[in-house]
Design a protein around this motif. Structure first.
Motif: not given
Lengths: 173, 139
Positions: A118-119, A46-49, A18-23
């Protein structure tokens, strides 16, 4: 073993990159290359993913093709594809193939069949399906014999066998 | 059952090899890939038509990930993949697939005798396989 008894969870990839949406796309590109994969899942933070989208290698090339320098620093949230198409982990291989076909996509995010939340538990790609079929010639064989009913199927069978396994499969029959 | 000699790599490969000269810019390769919706361009040298390498989506991805490549200035030959891996046109699709899996690559040039005559990609093979399975299952 059949296309209906093989579950998605038995061949999915559980290591979801994964990568975070602000990257930006440079960051996503690095992750794809390091992990030798064709896409990364975009998460909110990063926290909630929580998965919010996907960005693929083809997307990266298409974005570069626009030759707009500002796109290189745009956040992934502005470039990614959404919504994500998911499948339950207890679904079958057949369900997986069908979903990819009907949606005309090559990647499915796998969600748990146990929790209501829905993990996300994995990902499957058309490449995973392809590799599994290449490794399990017995599965392909049984698929073919189970379906040897009509003339039409006979033709498909011959074509299939010749295409994929040449002499080896034919001599074995 | 006799083998139909036409159903081999040569029946499924793409005979139109899209090529660019190695001295051209990465920008020209990106533009061509986007325009044709393809994942690679075969690279040729000078006036000769013999391929010297291949530039793929992955090469472009890497250039963005690690280097400050300037697509307008950087030449294709600086980031292309070499050597070229190929398969004979009479090989089975299974042979081609196994080779791609073993070498961890997604495309092979196709040779007839000593000439390059086409290209076949993992995506082509995947599509053929799932199309067939789908036809079998009548999904």
């Amino acid at each position: 073993m059949s296309i209906d008894s093989i579950s998605i969870s038995s061949f999915m990839t559980t290591n979801i990159v994964t990568d975070t949406q602000d990257q930006n796309i440079s960051s996503a590109s690095k992750k794809m290359d390091e992990n030798n994969i064709g896409s990364v899942i975009v998460v909110d933070n990063e926290r909630d993913k929580r998965a919010v989208g996907i960005i693929t290698e083809r997307d990266v090339v298409r974005i570069l093709g626009k030759l707009e320098p500002w796109l290189l620093s745009s956040p992934l949230s502005a470039l990614m594809s959404k919504p994500l198409i998911t499948i339950r982990s207890n679904g079958s291989l057949r369900d997986g193939i069908q979903t990819m076909y009907s949606k005309n996509i090559r990647r499915l995010l796998v969600i748990s069949d146990k929790e209501k939340s829905g993990k996300i538990v994995g990902i499957i790609t058309d490449k995973d399906i392809f590799r599994m079929l290449m490794k399990n010639q017995n599965l392909v064989q049984s698929l073919l014999t189970d379906n040897m009913m009509s003339q039409n199927i006979q033709t498909i069978h011959e074509r299939f066998a010749e295409y994929w396994f040449g002499d080896t499969l034919i001599h074995r029959r | 059952m006799s083998l139909n000699p036409t159903v081999r790599v040569k029946a499924s490969m793409n005979r139109k090899m899209i090529t660019l000269d190695k001295g051209l810019s990465v920008k020209s390769a990106i533009k061509l890939m986007v325009k044709k919706n393809i994942g690679s361009v075969v690279v040729t040298a000078d006036s000769s038509h013999d391929p010297v390498g291949i530039i793929t989506e992955r090469d472009i991805l890497k250039s963005i990930a690690y280097r400050r490549v300037r697509p307008e200035i950087t030449k294709i030959e600086e980031i292309m993949s070499t050597p070229i891996l190929s398969v004979e046109q009479d090989a089975t699709l299974g042979d081609a697939a196994q080779m791609m899996i073993k070498k961890n690559i997604r495309r092979l040039l196709v040779k007839q005798d000593n000439k390059y005559v086409g290209i076949i990609t993992q995506r082509d093979l995947q599509k053929l396989m799932t199309d067939t399975i789908r036809a079998l299952l009548i999904m």
